[in-house]
Scaffold this motif. Structure first.
Motif, mmCIF file in Angstrom:
data_model
loop_
_atom_site.group_PDB
_atom_site.id
_atom_site.type_symbol
_atom_site.label_atom_id
_atom_site.label_comp_id
_atom_site.label_asym_id
_atom_site.label_seq_id
_atom_site.Cartn_x
_atom_site.Cartn_y
_atom_site.Cartn_z
ATOM 1 N N GLN A 29 0.823 -1.211 0.000
ATOM 2 C CA GLN A 29 0.000 0.000 0.000
ATOM 3 C C GLN A 29 0.854 1.258 0.000
ATOM 4 O O GLN A 29 0.510 2.257 -0.639
ATOM 5 N N VAL A 30 1.982 1.231 0.712
ATOM 6 C CA VAL A 30 2.884 2.385 0.702
ATOM 7 C C VAL A 30 3.463 2.572 -0.696
ATOM 8 O O VAL A 30 3.568 3.700 -1.197
ATOM 9 N N PHE A 31 3.842 1.464 -1.355
ATOM 10 C CA PHE A 31 4.355 1.566 -2.730
ATOM 11 C C PHE A 31 3.291 2.153 -3.649
ATOM 12 O O PHE A 31 3.563 3.058 -4.444
ATOM 13 N N ASP A 32 2.046 1.639 -3.567
ATOM 14 C CA ASP A 32 0.965 2.139 -4.411
ATOM 15 C C ASP A 32 0.688 3.615 -4.141
ATOM 16 O O ASP A 32 0.359 4.378 -5.061
ATOM 17 N N LEU A 33 0.809 4.021 -2.885
ATOM 18 C CA LEU A 33 0.595 5.413 -2.515
ATOM 19 C C LEU A 33 1.650 6.302 -3.167
ATOM 20 O O LEU A 33 1.333 7.337 -3.772
ATOM 21 N N LEU A 34 2.915 5.908 -3.068
ATOM 22 C CA LEU A 34 3.991 6.670 -3.713
ATOM 23 C C LEU A 34 3.791 6.723 -5.224
ATOM 24 O O LEU A 34 3.930 7.787 -5.845
ATOM 25 N N ASP A 35 3.498 5.578 -5.808
ATOM 26 C CA ASP A 35 3.290 5.490 -7.248
ATOM 27 C C ASP A 35 2.171 6.440 -7.680
ATOM 28 O O ASP A 35 2.321 7.205 -8.651
ATOM 29 N N TYR A 36 1.066 6.433 -6.966
ATOM 30 C CA TYR A 36 -0.078 7.260 -7.335
ATOM 31 C C TYR A 36 0.242 8.752 -7.193
ATOM 32 O O TYR A 36 -0.090 9.565 -8.068
ATOM 33 N N LEU A 37 0.895 9.123 -6.087
ATOM 34 C CA LEU A 37 1.233 10.533 -5.871
ATOM 35 C C LEU A 37 2.208 11.037 -6.938
ATOM 36 O O LEU A 37 2.059 12.154 -7.451
ATOM 37 N N ILE A 38 3.178 10.197 -7.292
ATOM 38 C CA ILE A 38 4.175 10.623 -8.285
ATOM 39 C C ILE A 38 3.533 10.744 -9.666
ATOM 40 O O ILE A 38 3.781 11.695 -10.401
ATOM 41 N N ARG A 39 2.705 9.758 -10.023
ATOM 42 C CA ARG A 39 2.064 9.808 -11.337
ATOM 43 C C ARG A 39 1.110 10.988 -11.467
ATOM 44 O O ARG A 39 0.865 11.491 -12.557
ATOM 45 N N ASN A 40 0.557 11.432 -10.349
ATOM 46 C CA ASN A 40 -0.394 12.543 -10.355
ATOM 47 C C ASN A 40 0.205 13.798 -9.730
ATOM 48 O O ASN A 40 -0.508 14.609 -9.125
ATOM 49 N N ARG A 41 1.502 13.970 -9.911
ATOM 50 C CA ARG A 41 2.222 15.061 -9.233
ATOM 51 C C ARG A 41 1.853 16.447 -9.749
ATOM 52 O O ARG A 41 2.192 17.449 -9.106
#
Length: 526
Positions: A29-41
């Motif tokens: 979940q932490v990985f998915d959170l980082l991935d989502y925030l970066i992709r939607n930066r």
């Protein structure tokens, strides 16, 4: 894709976070959170955005969200005070503010030139797994008055597909921005960052309504599945609900197939990949072989992520099937394991529909029928497309000696999902209920119908053998028994006697009829 920021690298293909040459261990979940925030930066991400993308819209406490954000910050050397990379905007949301460089993952082809992997070789897309958009269905009726119905189907599908565990479905308002526009689905996939697109059309033909749907891989543009649904025009809203339920149920299975095929191409599958592979084995059939393979995949998934609720719920379902379908000589052990896993899953996620349904099956199968029915109703409240729950209600009636009522619930499940991959099991349930009330010809017909749908489910053949034997058709009965034993050579009458179910007098009488039919069909006693 690899995202570089400061001295960190987020590798979405391997699902790894690196700092220099070191791998930083983070939870999924932490990985998915980082991935989502970066992709939607480029924008502020709201709490609802995160709940939809990371938790599939489930209700999550603020404390749980804060814990994951703190975990993400800690993994990349940030803090809630500094907010150097992940910034919290009060009453607005969150945004990744670090400078990011994107590097497509490349390899070298046999001639020595760099070439980007195609999706058939490696899952390069940064789109979340089970991510999709339901594009506005086309109205081919030539009557603009039908637009409300067509839009209603699209909107309802968006809602129902978002209930698929682990899915991420683009909101209806965004999807409708493409209405009436001729845009390549691959472009839409890139713009929305989704793996799949669902297209469709609705056409009125005299007194019938025809709905065509197709599931498309938005990376390649290839069609993964297509179907057509024809319904007589009656109650328009009821028809909409039925069409949506059928499509959603079928798509659940088709998406699992697609994701399992992607996962099979990975050298280092993660917990989610293994979960998809386990689901795929379950969908192949209810045999010892497939269920054992499914259980192994779920066990591996839980070894990587002990709190993976979906893998836990499906493993509970597998254990329950092993305990209730005459597939083992030690059903008690499997049923105890199933109940323990289902209860653990519900402690972690109280609204997990499959965990409630699995618990219902175990409760009904171990003589706690009223509790099982309550769990079954809870499962249907959480997921109206859970056709299997209707069958479990029918099973509950069968166990309390009301086998005459079971057929109604089986037909309800078949109405919702007439071509379901598990329909053969539902037909088996109806057959055994008919045996209970001595409607042996009807029982034989249900078993034969189930065998036509799936010849590799041994219970169908043994039920068919018993029904034929009780009808006096002994040669056919013995042939049916031989077919069952060819699939499950370890089956014996003793397994039937060892099942922990203990019903009322009518149930016991029905069970005795089944056993008598097995003896007549010359099934080994064991």
């Amino acid at each position: 894709m690899r995202y570089l920021f400061e001295d960190y690298a987020l590798d979405t293909d391997r699902r790894e976070l690196h700092r220099g040459t070191d791998v930083i261990v983070v939870t999924p979940q932490v990985f998915d959170l980082l991935d989502y925030l970066i992709r939607n930066r480029e924008r502020v991400v709201t709490k609802d955005d995160l709940l939809s993308a990371i938790w599939n819209g489930r209700i999550v406490s603020d404390a749980a969200l804060t814990t994951r954000l703190n975990g993400a910050r800690s993994a990349i050397g940030d803090t809630g005070e500094k907010q150097r990379l992940i910034k919290t905007l009060p009453r607005k949301g969150f945004r990744f503010v670090g400078a990011v460089r994107e590097i497509p993952i490349r390899t070298v082809d046999p001639l020595g030139s760099p070439a980007q992997h195609s999706d058939t070789m490696s899952s390069l897309s940064t789109a979340p797994r089970l991510s999709m958009v339901v594009l506005p269905f086309a109205n081919l009726s030539g009557n603009s008055e039908q637009d409300y119905f067509v839009d209603g189907v699209t909107g309802s599908l968006t809602t129902d597909l978002s209930r698929i565990s682990g899915s991420f479905v683009i909101g209806q308002s965004t999807a409708f921005s493409y209405k009436g526009k001729l845009i390549d689905v691959r472009q839409i996939g890139r713009e929305l960052n989704v793996r799949y697109a669902l297209e469709g059309s609705v056409q009125r033909c005299e007194d019938r309504l025809r709905v065509n749907v197709q599931l498309i891989d938005s990376n390649t543009g290839s069609h993964l599945w297509a179907d057509r649904f024809d319904k007589p025009i009656a109650g328009i809203l009821e028809m909409q609900d039925e069409i949506v339920t059928r499509i959603a149920r079928t798509l659940d299975i088709q998406l699992i197939v697609a994701e399992a095929q992607r996962a099979a191409r990975k050298l280092s599958p993660d917990a989610i990949d293994l979960y998809f592979q386990g689901r795929h084995f379950c969908n192949k059939g209810l045999t010892s072989e497939f269920l054992t393979e499914a259980r192994r995949s779920f066990e591996l998934a839980l070894a990587k992520d002990p709190n993976h609720v979906d893998a836990m719920s499906w493993m509970a379902s597998v254990e329950g099937a092993l305990g209730l379908l005459f597939l083992t000589d030690c059903p008690h052990e499997h049923l105890m394991a199933s109940e323990a896993l289902a209860l653990k899953a519900l402690r972690l996620a109280p609204d997990q529909p499959l965990a409630h349904l699995t618990l219902a099956r175990v409760l009904v199968g171990t003589n706690r029928v009223s509790q099982g029915v309550a769990e079954c109703r809870r499962a249907l409240t959480l997921d109206r497309n859970l056709a299997d729950a209707h069958v479990t209600m029918g099973t509950a009636n069968f166990y309390i000696g009301r086998g005459a009522d079971t057929e109604f619930y089986v037909n309800e499940a078949l109405r919702l999902s007439p071509r379901d991959s598990f329909a053969f099991h539902w037909m088996s349930t109806a057959g055994y209920a008919k045996l209970q009330i001595a409607a042996d010809a009807d029982a034989a017909a249900w078993f034969a119908r189930g065998i036509e749908a799936n010849q590799n489910f041994p219970d169908l053949h043994f039920g068919h053998a018993a029904a034929l034997a009780l009808l006096g058709r002994l040669e056919e009965a013995r042939a049916a028994a031989r077919m069952g034993l060819a699939i499950d050579r370890s089956f014996t009458i003793r397994r039937v006697r060892n099942l922990p179910v203990r019903g009322d007098a009518k149930f016991i009488a029905g069970a005795k009829r089944f056993v008598r039919g097995l003896y007549l069909a010359e099934v080994p006693e064991g």
